[in-house]
Design an enzyme around this catalytic site. Structure first.
Site, short mmCIF file in Angstrom:
data_model
loop_
_atom_site.label_atom_id
_atom_site.label_comp_id
_atom_site.label_asym_id
_atom_site.label_seq_id
_atom_site.Cartn_x
_atom_site.Cartn_y
_atom_site.Cartn_z
CG ASN A 157 -1.88 -1.10 1.27
OD1 ASN A 157 -2.31 -1.59 0.23
ND2 ASN A 157 -2.24 -1.54 2.46
CG HIS A 168 10.69 3.29 6.49
ND1 HIS A 168 11.77 3.91 7.10
CD2 HIS A 168 11.23 2.32 5.70
CE1 HIS A 168 12.89 3.33 6.71
NE2 HIS A 168 12.57 2.36 5.87
CG HIS A 170 6.07 -0.66 5.06
ND1 HIS A 170 5.71 0.68 5.09
CD2 HIS A 170 4.99 -1.33 5.54
CE1 HIS A 170 4.49 0.80 5.57
NE2 HIS A 170 4.01 -0.41 5.86
CD GLN A 172 0.93 -4.83 5.91
OE1 GLN A 172 0.55 -5.57 6.82
NE2 GLN A 172 0.23 -3.77 5.52
#
Length: 354
Positions: A157, A168, A170, A172
């Site tokens: 996302n 930050h 990233h 998942q």
């Protein structure tokens, strides 16, 4: 888990910023009218939400008084188990209701793409993006070997417009105890097409997109990126290897590098079109890990929220109520806009429409 393009120093340690242990117990309830499971994880209401930079839990720890999830040191990518998971191997019970229920057993991991809080997938060097694909492949294999895991889905996302709670860079990884309905339907379509035509559905679509040359954004002998002819979202893009492969782990290092090149090209075009960070949901669809999908052709899908400049595309009555997506623009129009964005990769080799 730490990953790097260089040797990683030994003994790197970072204490968790969460002083109170989280004891998640998510569970699932079956919706008999829709024929699908719904997850419940109320502990996620207390997860970290858009902290200031000095309290970034995904940055390497610099001050023991401000602990983070990551150690200081030389490495490129980090993976750790989500503190506020929607699915958890700690799940131990489910309520007894008049609909079927089960414990929400699974794994949710966070993939920190880089130590640089101001970077993005689009801005990372190509070799770093390729390393992230290697990480996704390794986690797919490791998580998929667990007997209760049937499907492993990496995703990112990006942007507060799609619900990001940490700035930050990233992504998942969700690992499910069943094959989710979107993937199950994709697999049914691919099984049916291959049984009727003797070839892969997505491979056939890629060949037709390349032949039409109206919606392609990147084409090389190994990979392709395009706005699909049937796009549900404006600026929706698919990125895939041209040969039928069920997962990243089935691709050679050279094929993964080329797929990373196609992916980075799309990301740079998004940012170049908007002249600012472009919000999106990126999902990597791969074959189920229970062995039920040999016909599956892995691919990335991007779902941007934008409809037209500065206007968000929200799902409304026809999308949510009926499941019929209404796209207010043609895929050819949005592909043309993206094709017109010129991007430069220092080692962009063989790709058309760069």
């Amino acid at each position: 888990h730490l990953y790097s393009r260089r040797p990683i120093p030994e003994g790197l340690v970072a204490p968790s910023p969460n002083s109170e242990p989280v004891r998640p117990n998510p569970h699932l309830r079956f919706n008999p009218m829709r024929g699908e499971w719904v997850g419940y994880a109320s502990h996620r209401q207390n997860r970290t939400f858009l902290p200031p930079p000095e309290y970034n839990p995904l940055a390497p720890m610099r001050d023991p008084r401000v602990p983070t999830e990551l150690p200081p040191g030389e490495y490129d990518v980090a993976v750790f188990e989500n503190l506020f998971p929607a699915l958890s191997e700690q799940a131990h019970s489910a309520p007894e209701l008049y609909v079927p229920t089960m414990k929400g057993e699974g794994v949710c991991e966070v993939v920190v793409f880089t130590q640089d809080p101001k970077a993005s997938l689009a801005s990372l060097p190509l070799e770093h993006v390729a390393l992230i694909l290697d990480v996704w492949a390794q986690r797919y294999d490791e998580l998929g070997r667990r007997p209760h895991i049937k499907y492993v889905m990496p995703f990112e996302n990006r942007g507060v417009e799609v619900g990001v709670t940490l700035h930050h860079p990233h992504g998942q990884i969700y690992s499910y105890p069943f094959v989710p309905p979107v993937v199950a339907n994709k697999l049914r379509q691919q099984k049916d097409f291959q049984a009727r035509h003797g070839r892969g559905l997505l491979a056939d679509m890629i060949a037709r997109e390349i032949k039409d040359d109206l919606r392609t954004l990147y084409v090389s002998p190994e990979a392709a990126a395009f706005v699909p002819v049937c796009a549900r979202y404006p600026y929706e893009v698919w990125v895939a290897p041209r040969r039928q492969a069920g997962s990243l782990s089935e691709l050679s290092p050279a094929e993964r590098l080329e797929l990373a090149r196609a992916l980075k090209t799309v990301l740079m075009k998004y940012d170049g079109l908007w002249k600012r960070p472009f919000p999106y949901l990126m999902v990597l669809h791969q074959a189920p890990t229970d062995g039920s999908g040999p016909e599956f052709h892995m691919h990335f899908e991007f779902y941007p929220p934008y409809r037209t400049a500065d206007k968000l595309k929200y799902l409304a009555g026809t999308e949510l109520g009926a499941g019929l997506f209404a796209n207010d623009s043609l895929p050819e129009e949005k592909a043309r806009e993206l094709r017109d964005v010129h991007v430069e990769l220092s080692d962009l080799k063989g790709g058309a429409n760069g």
